[in-house]
Design an enzyme around this catalytic site. Structure first.
Site, short mmCIF file in Angstrom:
data_model
loop_
_atom_site.label_atom_id
_atom_site.label_comp_id
_atom_site.label_asym_id
_atom_site.label_seq_id
_atom_site.Cartn_x
_atom_site.Cartn_y
_atom_site.Cartn_z
N GLN A 118 1.01 -1.13 -0.12
CA GLN A 118 0.05 0.00 -0.08
C GLN A 118 0.95 1.18 0.11
O GLN A 118 1.38 1.71 0.95
CB GLN A 118 -0.81 -0.11 1.31
CG GLN A 118 -1.58 1.12 1.36
CD GLN A 118 -2.54 0.78 2.86
OE1 GLN A 118 -2.38 -0.15 3.38
NE2 GLN A 118 -3.06 2.19 3.60
N GLY A 119 0.93 1.99 -1.09
CA GLY A 119 1.81 3.16 -1.15
C GLY A 119 1.21 4.42 -1.04
O GLY A 119 0.88 5.23 -2.05
N SER A 121 1.89 6.49 2.19
CA SER A 121 2.43 7.65 3.02
C SER A 121 3.91 8.07 2.14
O SER A 121 4.49 7.27 1.40
CB SER A 121 3.21 7.18 4.38
OG SER A 121 2.00 6.50 5.04
N SER A 154 4.74 -1.11 3.90
CA SER A 154 4.95 -2.42 4.58
C SER A 154 5.17 -3.54 3.38
O SER A 154 4.52 -3.45 2.40
CB SER A 154 3.79 -2.98 5.19
OG SER A 154 3.66 -1.99 6.54
N GLU A 234 -8.69 -0.70 7.24
CA GLU A 234 -7.30 -0.95 7.95
C GLU A 234 -7.55 -0.52 9.61
O GLU A 234 -6.75 -0.94 10.39
CB GLU A 234 -6.16 0.19 7.36
CG GLU A 234 -4.90 -0.01 7.78
CD GLU A 234 -3.85 0.66 7.06
OE1 GLU A 234 -4.15 1.66 6.30
OE2 GLU A 234 -2.61 0.60 7.47
N GLU A 351 -3.34 10.45 17.72
CA GLU A 351 -3.96 11.79 17.65
C GLU A 351 -4.79 12.37 16.59
O GLU A 351 -6.01 12.69 16.81
CB GLU A 351 -2.75 12.83 17.67
CG GLU A 351 -1.64 12.84 18.77
CD GLU A 351 -0.60 11.68 18.92
OE1 GLU A 351 -0.69 11.00 17.83
OE2 GLU A 351 -0.44 11.40 19.85
C1 LIG Z 1 4.84 -0.33 11.30
C2 LIG Z 1 4.16 0.73 10.33
C3 LIG Z 1 3.57 0.10 9.15
C4 LIG Z 1 3.32 1.24 8.07
N1 LIG Z 1 2.96 0.67 6.72
C5 LIG Z 1 2.46 1.59 5.99
C6 LIG Z 1 2.05 1.15 4.78
O1 LIG Z 1 2.30 -0.16 4.35
N2 LIG Z 1 1.91 2.26 3.50
C7 LIG Z 1 1.95 3.59 3.91
O2 LIG Z 1 1.35 4.01 3.07
N3 LIG Z 1 2.12 3.69 5.21
C8 LIG Z 1 2.54 2.99 6.38
N4 LIG Z 1 2.97 3.61 7.40
C9 LIG Z 1 2.78 4.74 7.81
C10 LIG Z 1 1.91 5.49 8.54
O3 LIG Z 1 0.45 5.59 8.07
C11 LIG Z 1 2.30 6.82 9.05
O4 LIG Z 1 3.34 6.57 9.92
C12 LIG Z 1 1.32 7.65 9.88
O5 LIG Z 1 0.12 7.94 8.94
C13 LIG Z 1 1.88 8.98 10.30
O6 LIG Z 1 2.50 9.66 9.57
P1 LIG Z 1 3.92 10.10 9.97
O7 LIG Z 1 5.03 9.04 10.15
O8 LIG Z 1 4.53 10.84 8.34
O9 LIG Z 1 3.96 11.16 10.97
P2 LIG Z 1 3.50 12.64 11.16
O10 LIG Z 1 2.21 12.91 10.34
O11 LIG Z 1 4.71 13.42 10.87
O12 LIG Z 1 3.12 12.87 12.68
C14 LIG Z 1 3.89 13.14 13.49
C15 LIG Z 1 3.32 13.32 14.81
O13 LIG Z 1 2.53 14.54 14.92
C16 LIG Z 1 1.33 14.35 15.21
N5 LIG Z 1 0.23 14.98 14.39
C17 LIG Z 1 0.40 15.28 13.11
N6 LIG Z 1 -0.65 15.98 12.64
C18 LIG Z 1 -1.36 16.35 13.79
C19 LIG Z 1 -2.67 16.90 13.88
N7 LIG Z 1 -3.14 17.40 13.06
N8 LIG Z 1 -3.06 17.07 15.25
C20 LIG Z 1 -2.42 16.32 16.31
N9 LIG Z 1 -1.20 15.61 16.02
C21 LIG Z 1 -0.86 15.53 14.88
C22 LIG Z 1 0.85 12.61 14.82
O14 LIG Z 1 -0.04 12.27 15.75
C23 LIG Z 1 2.41 12.15 15.27
O15 LIG Z 1 2.62 11.88 16.66
C24 LIG Z 1 3.25 2.42 8.47
C25 LIG Z 1 3.66 2.76 9.64
C26 LIG Z 1 4.06 2.05 10.57
C27 LIG Z 1 4.49 2.61 11.89
#
Ligand SMILES: Cc1cc2nc3c(=O)[nH]c(=O)nc-3n(C[C@H](O)[C@H](O)[C@H](O)COP(=O)(O)OP(=O)(O)OC[C@H]3O[C@@H](n4cnc5c(N)ncnc54)[C@H](O)[C@@H]3O)c2cc1C
Length: 367
Positions: A118-119, A121, A154, A234, A351
């Site tokens: 799933q692409g 992020s 993933s 999901e 969050e």
């Molecule tokens: C084990 C694992 C598997 C994953 N697999 C996939 C996958 O297969 N495909 C895929 O596309 N993605 C995948 N992801 C990515 C996942 O969807 C993202 O990590 C997640 O959506 C958060 O985005 P970010 O990491 O960019 O964090 P950010 O969006 O940068 O967030 C950082 C912090 O800021 C907080 N924050 C951000 N915006 C707000 C707001 N408006 N209000 C309050 N708090 C806020 C967040 O809660 C977090 O604590 C995976 C992640 C993990 C950990």
């Protein structure tokens, strides 16, 4: 077939067809074991129940899939996280792919012949998914050229296909989804290691990747709606078997901790059980809504909050009741504890789920 009959027949079949994993718990071995389990279950028909005939399914309510997942998780036949991908990606293909494409591809996933990823992020777009910048540009011949980068994808290194979100125009209405073959020239996958020591996800680089026009999922601009339909899966349906898995871990913890008349903290165990029971009740209601033909939406953020809370509480309890074991010994508990930290991140952070509950369920307005 009704649920009770299905479960009884399935149990009998599993009792006589040993699909237990080997001792190797590396990710390679887990992915191979998952393929083996899916192949066997598909071959015997179990993996086809609850899916429509259009994708070579045998029909019946979707709850049959939940029952299958529960049996697989309870018997420890497949790692529950990677088993979940089917519940997330196959419904999306059925809803958005051309019927011929879904009919060709979904059986490959269900039957263990392929793994998909799933692409969504990107390095600059996680919670704020709508800001994604991976570009898809149309060519005169109807194909599209995709350039950009995905991250945290993933199992990308094992995947034959990817459900990929791209930008084709500005704004939410300018996001378009494609079903991309991962062996297309221009795609580079670089695995990333999680803190629990597994290369579970990857960076995916796309450099002028040519994607046929008939691989678009929906129409140009449907990508945001696709994401809004996929994410509730999901955040809910795939949890039924994850919860079953967590119950097995709680049972295992009970076996490892001393009897009730010693120093065992039964309050902590009780609280962990209650958290699991709460999310199971919620998940039951979600499965029932789905069975009644309901469409999943923002209310699944409640399932996600409860699941992440229960999972972390369970492994916090493990850490507290087995002092030093997680920190000082080579135990599976350690990697499970560390992986439980990701429960408040993947599928949308804790969050963000609370923001969705506040705005879209409780109508509390923007922060
Ligand atoms: C084990 C694992 C598997 C994953 N697999 C996939 C996958 O297969 N495909 C895929 O596309 N993605 C995948 N992801 C990515 C996942 O969807 C993202 O990590 C997640 O959506 C958060 O985005 P970010 O990491 O960019 O964090 P950010 O969006 O940068 O967030 C950082 C912090 O800021 C907080 N924050 C951000 N915006 C707000 C707001 N408006 N209000 C309050 N708090 C806020 C967040 O809660 C977090 O604590 C995976 C992640 C993990 C950990």
């Amino acid at each position: 077939m009704n649920v009770a009959e299905f479960r009884a027949d399935l149990r009998r079949w599993l009792d006589t067809n040993d699909l237990s994993p080997g001792l190797d718990d590396s990710l390679d071995a887990q992915v191979a074991q998952l393929a083996r389990v899916r192949r066997a279950l598909y071959g015997a028909g179990w993996m086809r129940y609850g899916w429509p005939a259009g994708v070579r399914g045998l029909g019946g309510p979707a709850v049959l899939r939940a029952v299958l997942g529960e049996e697989v998780a309870t018997r420890g036949l497949a790692e529950p996280g990677i088993y979940s991908m089917v519940e997330v990606l196959a419904p999306t293909m059925i809803s958005y792919a051309r019927p011929e494409l879904a009919a060709e591809m979904v059986p490959r996933l269900l039957g263990g012949r392929e793994q998909w990823c799933q692409g969504f992020s990107e390095p600059g777009s996680g919670s704020d998914l709508a800001s994604l910048t991976t570009r898809a540009v149309p060519r005169d011949d109807g194909d599209w050229v995709v350039t950009g980068q995905k991250v945290w994808t993933s199992l990308a290194q094992y995947a034959a296909r990817c459900v990929l979100l791209t930008r084709t125009a500005p704004g939410h209405a300018g996001i378009t989804a494609f079903f991309v073959d991962m062996d297309t020239p221009g795609i580079t996958v670089r695995p990333l290691r999680t803190m629990h020591g597994v290369d579970e996800f990857a960076e995916v680089f796309l450099d002028e990747v040519v994607v046929p026009g008939d691989r678009m999922l929906g129409r140009p601009g449907d990508g945001w709606q696709l994401a809004m339909d996929l994410l509730p899966h999901e955040r809910s349906t795939c949890f039924w078997h994850r919860i079953a898995h967590l119950y097995t871990r709680l049972d295992h913890l009970l076996e490892q901790t001393p009897a009730p008349d010693s120093a065992r903290d039964d309050d902590a165990l009780g609280a962990a059980f209650l958290a699991l029971h709460t999310v199971r009740c919620r998940s039951h209601a979600t499965q029932r809504r789905l069975a009644e033909g309901g469409r999943l939406g923002p209310e699944t953020s409640v399932d996600k909050i409860l699941l992440a809370t229960a999972e972390q509480q369970l492994f916090d309890t493990v850490r507290d009741l087995l002092p030093g074991v997680l920190e000082l010994t080579e135990t599976p508990w350690r990697s499970e504890y560390l992986y439980s930290r990701a429960a408040t991140i993947y599928g949308g952070t804790a969050e963000i789920q609370r923001n969705i509950v506040a705005r879209r369920l409780l109508d509390l307005g923007r922060e």
